[in-house]
Scaffold this motif. Structure first.
Motif, PDB file in Angstrom:
ATOM      1  N   LEU A  43      34.386   5.571 -21.454  1.00 39.72           N
ATOM      2  CA  LEU A  43      35.345   4.514 -21.786  1.00 39.72           C
ATOM      3  C   LEU A  43      34.630   3.204 -22.110  1.00 39.72           C
ATOM      4  N   LEU A  44      33.639   2.847 -21.295  1.00 42.07           N
ATOM      5  CA  LEU A  44      32.892   1.608 -21.533  1.00 42.07           C
ATOM      6  C   LEU A  44      32.088   1.688 -22.828  1.00 42.07           C
ATOM      7  N   LEU A  45      31.486   2.838 -23.096  1.00 38.47           N
ATOM      8  CA  LEU A  45      30.729   2.995 -24.338  1.00 38.47           C
ATOM      9  C   LEU A  45      31.638   2.852 -25.556  1.00 38.47           C
ATOM     10  N   ALA A  46      32.829   3.447 -25.466  1.00 41.41           N
ATOM     11  CA  ALA A  46      33.758   3.369 -26.595  1.00 41.41           C
ATOM     12  C   ALA A  46      34.267   1.947 -26.801  1.00 41.41           C
ATOM     13  N   ALA A  47      34.473   1.219 -25.684  1.00 40.77           N
ATOM     14  CA  ALA A  47      35.027  -0.131 -25.802  1.00 40.77           C
ATOM     15  C   ALA A  47      33.959  -1.157 -26.160  1.00 40.77           C
ATOM     16  N   LEU A  48      32.793  -1.072 -25.527  1.00 35.90           N
ATOM     17  CA  LEU A  48      31.738  -2.059 -25.747  1.00 35.90           C
ATOM     18  C   LEU A  48      30.881  -1.735 -26.969  1.00 35.90           C
ATOM     19  N   ARG A  49      30.867  -0.465 -27.357  1.00 38.60           N
ATOM     20  CA  ARG A  49      30.115  -0.012 -28.538  1.00 38.60           C
ATOM     21  C   ARG A  49      28.638  -0.387 -28.459  1.00 38.60           C
ATOM     22  N   SER A  50      28.129  -0.359 -27.257  1.00 39.51           N
ATOM     23  CA  SER A  50      26.725  -0.707 -27.070  1.00 39.51           C
ATOM     24  C   SER A  50      26.230  -0.028 -25.804  1.00 39.51           C
ATOM     25  N   ARG A  98      23.386  -0.687 -24.391  1.00 39.02           N
ATOM     26  CA  ARG A  98      22.779  -1.732 -23.570  1.00 39.02           C
ATOM     27  C   ARG A  98      23.846  -2.479 -22.763  1.00 39.02           C
ATOM     28  N   ALA A  99      24.941  -2.857 -23.456  1.00 41.27           N
ATOM     29  CA  ALA A  99      26.014  -3.576 -22.754  1.00 41.27           C
ATOM     30  C   ALA A  99      26.622  -2.717 -21.660  1.00 41.27           C
ATOM     31  N   SER A 144      28.838 -10.692 -20.380  1.00 45.58           N
ATOM     32  CA  SER A 144      28.864 -11.517 -21.583  1.00 45.58           C
ATOM     33  C   SER A 144      28.952 -12.981 -21.190  1.00 45.58           C
ATOM     34  N   SER A 145      28.795 -13.872 -22.167  1.00 41.21           N
ATOM     35  CA  SER A 145      28.805 -15.312 -21.891  1.00 41.21           C
ATOM     36  C   SER A 145      30.164 -15.740 -21.357  1.00 41.21           C
ATOM     37  N   GLN A 146      30.154 -16.534 -20.323  1.00 39.08           N
ATOM     38  CA  GLN A 146      31.394 -16.989 -19.711  1.00 39.08           C
ATOM     39  C   GLN A 146      31.283 -18.465 -19.366  1.00 39.08           C
ATOM     40  N   SER A 147      32.433 -19.144 -19.380  1.00 36.53           N
ATOM     41  CA  SER A 147      32.467 -20.560 -19.012  1.00 36.53           C
ATOM     42  C   SER A 147      32.369 -20.700 -17.502  1.00 36.53           C
ATOM     43  N   ASN A 148      32.181 -21.952 -17.086  1.00 35.54           N
ATOM     44  CA  ASN A 148      32.102 -22.215 -15.645  1.00 35.54           C
ATOM     45  C   ASN A 148      33.416 -21.875 -14.951  1.00 35.54           C
ATOM     46  N   MET A 149      34.563 -22.146 -15.605  1.00 30.71           N
ATOM     47  CA  MET A 149      35.853 -21.835 -14.991  1.00 30.71           C
ATOM     48  C   MET A 149      36.034 -20.323 -14.818  1.00 30.71           C
TER      49      MET A 149
END
Length: 803
Positions: free
Chosen positions: A675-682, A684-685, A735-740
């Motif tokens: 499921l993660l491979l299909a959704a993230l398509r990576s 490494r991710a 992935s990149s995320q804001s402080n909030m």
């Protein structure tokens, strides 16, 4: 805008109607607290026989009672008075507190049907030689000062069938008797054995019986205290202790109810306190809890519709659902508070949340194949609850709240977490070292890693089990784990099958492999056996002739034994003994729990249970050699006649189901990865999502092992929950995320740890195990995901805010 005002109103109306419908189903749902949900739901033939015995067998109606806290004389008097009081209630079928277990009604039944009940009844019994030998021996017994045979009984039963049957039907094992009352070896605990009239699965009747016992005991003590002041002083510390399956069922039911309200209340108060501090708004707080309670309602309804009833343990698990489903509201609130436009409607944000929910569902889905109804209910509750909670967060909350939310600024918290991530970046190598150490430890101890004891799934608190062990030891009770379980299409057929085993069992008793046995065909011979015995009885003329021949060598005349002749003649025409004649006797109760029927589809399968008693060693019951018994009875055992070792056989069933759920769990993990491979398509991710969760699970498993715990099915469930809940954090950190957003992850972890952490303080072992496993695992999942995050560490907060 999320939707037009008209669409928002439609969504709100649909949600409200859904809540009303759920409420109607919940009110009309059947709620259960019995322990049968922890048994296999689709047993095979042998498992079905085992489960039928567990639910309908003799042990389910037995209560062991102890009275302690005073001197021996006082305890004896209280015990006898208490036993007498209980015998006046129809709720109790039998109450034993001394060795007098056959009352006058049973004696009359034995006397009347002695020739149909006795295994000695045969043509050989009524030969001159046999009668001469038996009558001579019983005359010596009659003349003995210690003889129990009376002259009047001898004249009508000179062969001694009545006394032989009394000895055969009376249990020989039991505790010591002092002043007509059973006591333990130390003499400081009076003992009673109580048998309930209700079935073993009627929890309400069991609760009523236990309440009557408590009330009756108080009345007896108060009556004793009012006699004089000295009695009052002797009974200041007197108390009653009760154990047995019925006591377990009622106590566990009350504990579950208490735990569900207490722990859910504590968890909810702590979570509400934290949210109120962050949100600073009661409207936001109540709105944030809507998905949680909507999910709980949906979970109860899904279980009710899917299984026909809901177990209280399933609802108790709802408090853990709070820990995860509240995360969705937290993510939404903090995400929406960041910008004025389109806040909270970020497709990437909802895609990440949705992916986290799908991984959770994959994790819970494996429990649907566990084969245990309780775990299947748990999975159904969790899947339905999480789906409804996230849908409510996505589509209902936005219609209830303004576009811009003003909440407590958590950017400093997020910035602090980001700094900790940067500073702790090099600790990822330490995580690798810990994980490698955990793997080496688990591999080196793999032979001792798993527990295959079914007792590990028991919700019965350890204190109750310890008390039960004490009372059984005091009673000198034999271990009832060994038995012969027979089945056939009719009661007559199963009784005939039972009779085939009696000669072999008698031989095993003579060899010392058995101490004795209790079989229903001893109390109720088959119709065929009774007819055979009747036909073996001589007619009046023949018996008179035989007595004339035997009397030449005896000091009694044949004429004086005319009562014997009349009874034999009467027995020859006596109606056959049937089960209904035994209903109101002790034998009938014993028969009712050793001869029973189990419904299999549209048919009734009749079961006969032969309880096997271990031989005595130094006055105590020893252990049975199951393998030796299996060898001795091998030629007459088949699929319908099974020799059981309950502990070993139930553990074997549990091991089979554990192996099955481990396979399904592995399939669930693979499904999550796909499921993660299909959704993230990576690749490494996907690796950066899976890796911290795998490390957390391995470290928690090693920690549990170091603390002396062996893994069981509950730990497997806990590890699934770690993976399911932790995947939400790992996805955001990957992935990149804001402080909030980082702050929302920390807040979500806190509420989740609280939701599961309160279970650590439960009295119910299975909830406590899940609490310890999941609370520690989720915390490690957050820490490991943060320290191993690849992208978030390479951007500062200002660049992320611009993005």
């Amino acid at each position: 805008m999320y939707a037009t005002q008209k669409n928002q109103l439609i969504l709100q109306i649909l949600w409200f109607l859904g809540v009303l419908l759920c409420g109607w189903v919940i009110v009309n749902t059947d709620y259960r607290t019995d322990l049968s949900v922890f048994l296999p739901s689709e047993p095979n033939k042998k498992e079905a026989m085992l489960l039928g015995q567990l639910q309908n067998g003799a042990a389910n109606r037995i209560l062991l009672v102890g009275i302690e806290g005073s001197d021996t004389a006082t305890l004896a008097q209280i015990g006898k008075s208490f036993a007498g009081k209980l015998r006046n209630h129809s709720v109790f079928s039998h109450v034993l507190n001394d060795q007098s277990v056959i009352d006058p009604a049973e004696q009359e039944l034995i006397y009347t049907y002695r020739y149909l009940l006795s295994p000695n009844t045969s043509a050989e019994l009524f030969t001159p030689k046999s009668l001469e030998t038996l009558i001579h021996g019983n005359l010596l017994e009659l003349s003995s000062a210690s003889g129990l045979l009376s002259k009047s009984l001898f004249m009508r039963d000179p062969t001694g069938e009545v006394m032989a049957l009394v000895d055969r039907l009376t249990p020989v094992q039991g505790p010591q008797t002092i002043n007509g009352q059973w006591f333990n070896d130390r003499g400081d605990r009076a003992l009673l054995l109580v048998q309930l009239a209700s079935t073993g699965t009627d929890t309400k009747a069991q609760e009523t019986a236990l309440q009557l016992m408590q009330t009756g005991f108080k009345d007896v003590v108060q009556s004793y205290q009012t006699q004089n002041q000295q009695h009052a002083q002797k009974t200041e510390n007197i108390r009653i202790v009760i154990s047995g399956p019925a006591s377990f069922a009622v106590s566990t039911q009350n504990i579950i109810k208490e735990e569900a309200s207490r722990l859910s209340g504590i968890g909810l108060i702590l979570i509400i306190t934290i949210l109120l501090y962050v949100l600073r708004n009661l409207k936001l707080l109540f709105a944030g809890l809507l998905p949680v309670f909507s999910g709980v309602f949906a979970g109860i309804v899904a279980v009710s519709l899917g299984f026909g009833s809901v177990h209280a343990m399933t609802i108790g698990f709802g408090i853990t659902l709070i820990g995860e489903s509240i995360d969705y509201s937290i993510y939404f609130f903090l995400q929406r508070s960041q910008t004025a436009e389109n806040s909270g409607n970020n497709p990437m944000f909802w895609r990440t949340v949705g992916l986290g929910v799908m991984t959770s569902i994959c994790g819970f889905s494996t429990l649907l194949f566990s084969g245990f109804t309780g775990l299947m209910q748990l999975a159904t509750f969790s899947i339905a609850g999480l789906l409804v909670a996230v849908l409510c967060t996505r589509w209902i909350l936005p219609t209830l709240l303004p576009q811009r939310l003003s909440i407590h600024d958590l950017n400093p918290v997020g910035a602090w977490l980001r700094q900790m991530m940067k500073k702790g970046h090099h600790f990822r190598y330490f995580i690798g070292f810990l994980t490698l150490s955990a793997v080496l430890l688990l591999v080196s101890r793999q032979d001792h890693l798993w527990s295959y004891e079914l007792n590990d799934l028991s919700p019965i608190p350890a204190a109750l089990l310890d008390l039960d062990g004490e009372l059984r030891a005091d009673m000198g009770a034999a271990d009832v784990r060994h038995m012969l379980l027979l089945q056939d299409k009719t009661q007559e057929q199963v009784l005939q099958r039972c009779e085939q085993f009696l000669p072999r069992l008698d031989a095993l008793v003579a060899q010392g492999l058995l101490g004795g046995y209790q079989a229903p065909c001893v109390y109720l011979p088959s119709q065929a056996k009774q007819i055979q015995r009747q036909q073996a009885l001589p007619d009046r003329e023949r018996l008179e002739q035989v007595l004339q021949e035997a009397a030449h060598a005896l000091p009694v005349s044949a004429q004086s034994l005319q009562g014997f002749v009349e009874d034999v003649a009467y027995s020859k025409t006596l109606p056959l003994l049937r089960a209904d004649k035994l209903e109101n006797s002790t034998f009938g109760i014993t028969l009712g729990v050793t001869l029973y029927s189990v419904k299999a589809g549209e048919d009734l399968i009749h079961h006969a249970l032969i309880q096997l008693q271990a031989p005595l060693q130094d006055g105590k019951a020893a252990s049975l050699n199951h393998e030796a018994l299996q060898t001795e009875l091998f030629d007459i055992l088949d699929e319908q006649s099974v020799l059981l070792d309950l502990k070993q056989d139930f553990n074997s069933i549990y091991k089979t189901y554990l192996s099955k759920i481990l396979k399904y769990s592995a399939a669930g993990f693979i499904a999550i990865i796909v499921l993660l491979l299909a959704a993230l398509r990576s690749l490494r991710a996907t690796l950066w999502v899976i890796l911290p969760l795998a490390c957390a699970m391995l470290c928690v498993t090693a920690l549990l092992h170091l603390l002396g715990s062996q893994l069981n099915l509950l730990n497997v469930i806990g590890l699934l929950l770690i993976f399911a809940v932790g995947s939400n954090y790992a996805l955001f950190f990957s992935s990149s995320q804001s402080n909030m957003t980082l702050a929302s992850l920390l807040l979500a972890t806190t509420t989740t740890v609280i939701g599961y952490g309160v279970l650590i303080f439960s009295q119910i072992p299975i909830l406590q195990t899940i609490g310890i496993t999941v609370a520690s695992g989720v915390f490690l999942a957050l820490i490991f995901s943060a320290l191993m995050a690849p992208v978030a560490l390479r951007k500062d907060s200002s660049s992320i805010s611009r993005n």
